[in-house]
Design an enzyme around this catalytic site. Structure first.
Site, PDB file in Angstrom:
ATOM      1  N   MET B  78      66.592  65.879  21.879  1.00 61.36           N
ATOM      2  CA  MET B  78      65.197  66.204  22.198  1.00 61.36           C
ATOM      3  C   MET B  78      65.118  67.222  23.341  1.00 61.36           C
ATOM      4  SD  MET B  78      63.632  62.332  22.039  1.00 61.36           S
ATOM      5  CE  MET B  78      61.926  62.798  22.354  1.00 61.36           C
ATOM      6  N   HIS B  79      63.905  67.636  23.638  1.00 58.91           N
ATOM      7  CA  HIS B  79      63.539  68.393  24.855  1.00 58.91           C
ATOM      8  C   HIS B  79      64.025  69.829  24.936  1.00 58.91           C
ATOM      9  CE1 HIS B  79      62.491  64.411  26.222  1.00 58.91           C
ATOM     10  NE2 HIS B  79      63.744  64.030  26.347  1.00 58.91           N
ATOM     11  N   ASP B 237      65.918  62.180  18.398  1.00 58.44           N
ATOM     12  CA  ASP B 237      67.047  61.279  18.108  1.00 58.44           C
ATOM     13  C   ASP B 237      66.745  59.806  18.395  1.00 58.44           C
ATOM     14  OD1 ASP B 237      67.089  61.718  20.844  1.00 58.44           O
ATOM     15  OD2 ASP B 237      69.110  62.581  20.874  1.00 58.44           O
TER      16      ASP B 237
END
Lengths: 496, 488
Positions: B78-79, B237
């Site tokens: 992520m991110h 995830d």
């Protein structure tokens, strides 16, 4: 070339070392013994076990030596007393300083005299470890036996007496009794009265390093010592250790890096001993008449390094040799830069000045990048911070240390000594001395035998400096900041 | 029909082929490098992802009948920031979730804009790993590149984009950008203007199980896949892994003991968390979840055993006397790389307390396992405080293989702990999302109910749970103590 024998009586064993007048070892023998502990909190040494071990190490070392000894000097651990009949035959075991008996008696004496008076008169604070508290306990609980007592000995003068000496001890061992007036250097009559003990039971008093007798025929036959050679009273083991490290002047300190990390600085007896005593620092008369020493120590010295090695570094082929291969392997892999870790080495509580038996070990600053050797270095740094804490506390009590003369197993580690110099911001001296305690005895024996005209001459002849570790200014700057955090660490540990 | 799940991880991509019944037919993984252009910076080339996915996909389906493959969904890290220009070309290497360059921007957001405002607009506060601080960094440090941005997306969305040509993301992954109003499930206009970014440069939002497009013809041809293969939005995830462990439905909980540790708690409603100490995100089932993340979990144990003890035999180090549980005097604070939840403190470091000469190697080993469990409990406590009370949890990740650690966690959390039969991580959950998207199941919950099998329940005991309750209270005093030492 004259040879002198130093006899060092410890709580776990006795060693005999023969030195020539240049401080070179001619022969050496060591023998271990066990303390007896019949009940929890009881720790005793059987004087007969001690005598047998002394005979054994004297025989063995003298047999090995190429030349006979010209004088023998005896040093020992303090506080313990042996009670005997008129001929010096022991009536009971000696109580060791860690024995818990005497706690109520020490409190009782404190109530009678007051903390300040005891501290200022005797140089020690009222505590169960000192001889008087133990004697008072025995007087209460072993009344019949105590009635038969005709002589009271400290450990070194007990052995000296058996070799042929008169019943004489020195000021340093006497100072571990809580009954010596260390300013007037005489027994403190009121204290003996309070304990109900006659002064005549106690040994006569002499300067450390005084000849107290000659080896008699029986002892000569038994040990192999030459009959008639002088017997010298070497006093408390920390005193002979400091002399063996070459401590002669105010501001000098011996630093023994063994299981315990002990700093023994020399200073002039201050007008008041109360602030020292409140910080758990004693005052003990030193070999030079106008000086005394104190013992600033951390019980978790090299012991924590041994713990680290045995717990985490078994794969490094640990050998029983202190600072042998495993320590070396760990030290060699250490990063050169300070670690940033903070390790509080209170693995058996803390030593001076706080004497906090409840304090525990702490490590902070761990990251995923921390390696085993780095953590080891963290412990070396932590031990140095703890010693720094003592140096700072001593300064607060008016005792300045400007030179540390390092001896003992840990002194073999160049890395550790450099870290200590960097943390202290002072030079740290590695002494080229294997057995500082018995070397100190040999110097006293040499002076008593007239081979050295003074302790200065003896130290110059026999005590060698191996290397001087100068502080690195940049690292000292970092360590100074870390040290401030380290002090917080103990404050915080206490709250948990 | 069959479904492909892709997990675009930090060091490798994993691909998995699933039957409608949830059986894994094959799985492959392919590594790619992490770039460290400066100390603390982490980046990856999206082109490296694509070539790994290409070779992986070819191998995955090489011996499979391709005509019954119906859908593909991607989950993943992520991110991370992926930025495309007008020609839909990647502008610069992707800046990853664990990149440390954005502390200044993060502090600015939390202190200048204020945590309160951020929480009102997005439901969360700023973390250095989140996407918005990366955009701010780029605007400040690479203004010319920032000007060229025509589209921003998250790492897994770049795979979706390459598969179907659509610039999209899903709510779970979008939750970690700090640009999404999580409760309202829409991009926040105010946050966009704060970033200096047009809202239309952000991807279109979908539920994780929704179809976002159809496979590009050239790709279908390249791999011999049917032209009608559907591409499903997929999930971040954590949410994808939660689907794979059946963590859907109100109060359902999964704890992951990977390199980092997570406590994932599903909730039907959006949950407001005091001080935003754990994340409140959108879930892949169309609802919401709480997520507490500790940065070092199983990695504490790995560090301890491999780096400090210098051994490889985990089993030997962890075969400890169970009588010691709850009686350990040593406490370990597991902040080896700082801590995210609940302290959000990058500077704090790990610690041991309570050492003595009688401390054994086993005590130290045990303290590590316990310390990590206490860290996870911190996250659970925040959820409990917000009114979410899980009754049971699953445990997954490398650490879940240790029955000792499972027992410790059950008693520290005071929750029965289960494991799942098939543990294939986010790729498995992504494939299930693809199956839902293609109509194989009515919804995510139905898919989980049919497919996910749970085993090995360990119940906490009163005596051990009680002992750990006491230790946990002591543990709670460690962080303030350590913090106090480091900040003079």
């Amino acid at each position: 070339m004259p040879v002198f024998i130093g006899l060092d009586l410890g709580t776990t064993g006795v060693k005999s070392t023969l030195f020539d007048h240049e401080g070179k070892i001619d022969a050496y023998a060591y023998e271990e013994y066990d303390l007896e502990s019949s009940r929890e909190g009881f720790f005793e040494l059987n004087p007969c076990v001690l005598s047998r071990a002394v005979t054994s190490v004297l025989r063995r070392s003298l047999k090995e030596a190429p030349r006979p000894a010209e004088a023998v000097c005896v040093t020992s651990f303090g506080e313990t007393v042996f009670l005997t009949d008129a001929r010096g035959k022991p009536l009971c075991n000696g109580l060791i300083y860690i024995d818990r008996r005497g706690t109520a008696e020490a409190e009782e004496l404190e109530r009678v005299f007051g903390f300040d008076t005891i501290a200022d008169t005797t140089g020690v604070k009222p505590h169960a470890m000192y001889s008087l508290a133990k004697l008072l306990w025995l007087a209460k609980h072993e009344k019949k036996m105590v009635e038969r007592v005709r002589r009271i000995f400290f450990v070194a003068d007990f052995i000296a007496f058996q070799l042929g000496s008169d019943h004489i001890t020195d000021y340093s061992l006497a100072a571990r009794s809580m009954a010596l007036n260390i300013r007037k250097k005489c027994w403190w009559k009121e204290m003996l009265d309070a304990a109900g003990l006659k002064e005549t039971l106690f040994p006569a008093l002499a300067e450390t390093g005084t000849v107290t007798g000659r080896v008699n025929a029986a002892a000569a036959a038994e040990t192999g010592l030459k009959q008639g050679i002088p017997i010298v009273i070497g006093g408390h083991d920390q005193i002979s250790n400091a002399l063996g490290a070459g401590v002669l002047q105010k501001g000098n300190a011996a630093n023994g890096l063994g299981t315990v990390d002990c700093v023994t600085p020399a200073f002039q007896l201050p007008p008041s001993l109360v602030s020292l005593a409140k910080n758990n620092y004693c005052a003990v008369p030193y070999v030079s008449q106008d000086l005394c020493v104190t013992y600033a120590f951390n019980i978790t010295g090299g012991a924590v390094l041994k713990w680290y090695r045995d717990t985490f570094a078994k794969d490094l082929h640990a050998t029983p040799v202190p600072f042998g291969s495993a320590y070396k392997a760990l030290a060699e892999a250490m990063p050169d830069t300070p670690t940033g870790l903070l390790c509080l080495p209170h693995f058996a509580g803390s030593g001076t000045p706080d004497m906090d038996i409840h304090s525990k070990g702490v490590v902070v600053g761990l990251s995923l990048n921390t390696t085993r050797s780095e953590l080891y270095k963290g412990f070396l740094e932590g031990l140095a911070y703890e010693a720094m804490y003592n140096l700072e506390s001593l300064r607060g009590c008016g005792v300045e240390v400007d030179e540390l003369r390092t001896v003992g197993g840990g002194a073999r580690s160049w890395e550790w000594l450099q870290i200590r110099a960097d943390v202290f911001g002072k030079p740290v001296i590695q002494m080229g001395v294997e057995e500082a305690g018995t070397l100190g005895c040999a110097i006293m024996a040499g002076k008593a035998a007239g081979v050295y005209s003074s302790y200065d001459e003896g130290v110059n002849a026999a005590v060698k400096i191996a290397r001087v570790f100068e502080p690195n200014r940049k690292k000292h700057g970092f360590y100074k900041e870390q040290y401030e955090r380290f002090k917080r660490l103990y404050a915080i540990e206490k709250t948990l | 029909m069959k479904y492909i799940g892709i997990d675009l991880g930090t060091s490798s991509v994993k691909l998995l082929l699933l039957t409608a019944e949830g059986r894994v037919l094959s799985s492959v993984s392919r590594d790619y490098p992490i770039l460290y252009p400066k100390d603390g910076w982490t980046e990856q080339h999206p082109a490296d992802w694509i070539s790994a996915v290409r070779t992986g996909l070819r191998e995955l389906i090489a011996n499979e009948k391709k005509s019954d493959i119906a859908g593909i969904a991607t989950g993943g890290q992520m991110h991370g920031l992926v930025a495309l220009d007008n020609d839909e070309k990647v502008i610069r290497p992707a800046i990853l979730w664990n990149d440390g360059r954005t502390q200044k921007q993060t502090d600015w957001l939390n202190n200048e804009i204020g945590k309160k405002t951020l929480a009102e607009l997005t439901g969360n506060i700023a973390f250095a790993g989140f996407t918005l601080p990366k955009l701010l960094w780029m605007r400040e440090n690479e203004p010319r590149l920032f000007e060229k941005i025509s589209a921003v997306m998250l790492p897994k969305d770049y795979i979706t984009y390459c598969l179907c040509g659509e610039i999209v993301t899903d709510y779970s992954d979008a939750s970690g950008t700090l640009l999404l109003d999580v409760e309202d499930k829409s991009w926040s206009e105010q946050m966009c203007s704060l970033a200096g970014l047009d809202r239309n440069k952000l991807p279109r939002l979908y539920e994780s199980y929704e179809v976002v497009g159809t496979i590009k013809t050239d790709i279908a041809e390249e791999f011999g896949l049917p032209k009608q293969v559907k591409i499903i939005a997929g999930a971040g995830d954590n949410a994808a892994a939660a689907v794979g462990t059946g963590t859907v439905g109100n109060g359902s909980c999964n704890i992951s003991l990977g390199t980092s540790g997570t406590v994932f708690i599903s909730s039907d409603e959006y949950v407001k968390v005091d001080n935003n100490a754990i994340h409140s995100f959108a879930h892949a089932n169309g609802r919401f979840h709480l997520l507490g993340c500790m940065l070092s979990a199983a990695s504490c144990n790995k560090w301890w055993i491999e780096e400090i003890l210098n051994v490889q035999d985990y089993n030997r180090e962890l075969s400890l006397d169970r009588g010691k549980l709850g009686k350990n005097d040593v406490l370990f604070a597991p902040y080896l790389s700082g801590e995210r939840c609940p302290h959000n403190d990058t500077a704090v470091r790990g610690a041991f307390f309570g050492l003595s000469h009688t401390t054994s190697r086993a005590d130290m080993n045990l303290a590590i396992l316990e310390g990590v469990a206490f860290g996870l409990r911190d996250a659970l406590e925040i959820a409990r405080h917000a009114g979410i009370h899980p009754a049971i949890t699953t445990l997954c990740g490398g650490g879940a293989k240790s029955s000792l650690w499972r027992e410790i966690i059950a008693n520290v959390m005071n929750l029965p702990v289960q494991t799942v039969e098939t543990e294939e991580g986010p790729a498995y959950g992504a494939a299930l999302l693809a199956a839902v998207g293609c109509g194989e199941y009515e919804n995510v919950a139905a898919a989980c109910k049919t497919v996910v099998k749970k085993t090995d329940t360990i119940d906490p005991t009163e005596s051990l749970g009680g002992r750990y309750e006491e230790k946990y209270h002591l543990y709670g005093r460690l962080y303030p103590a350590i913090k106090d030492i480091h900040f003079l």
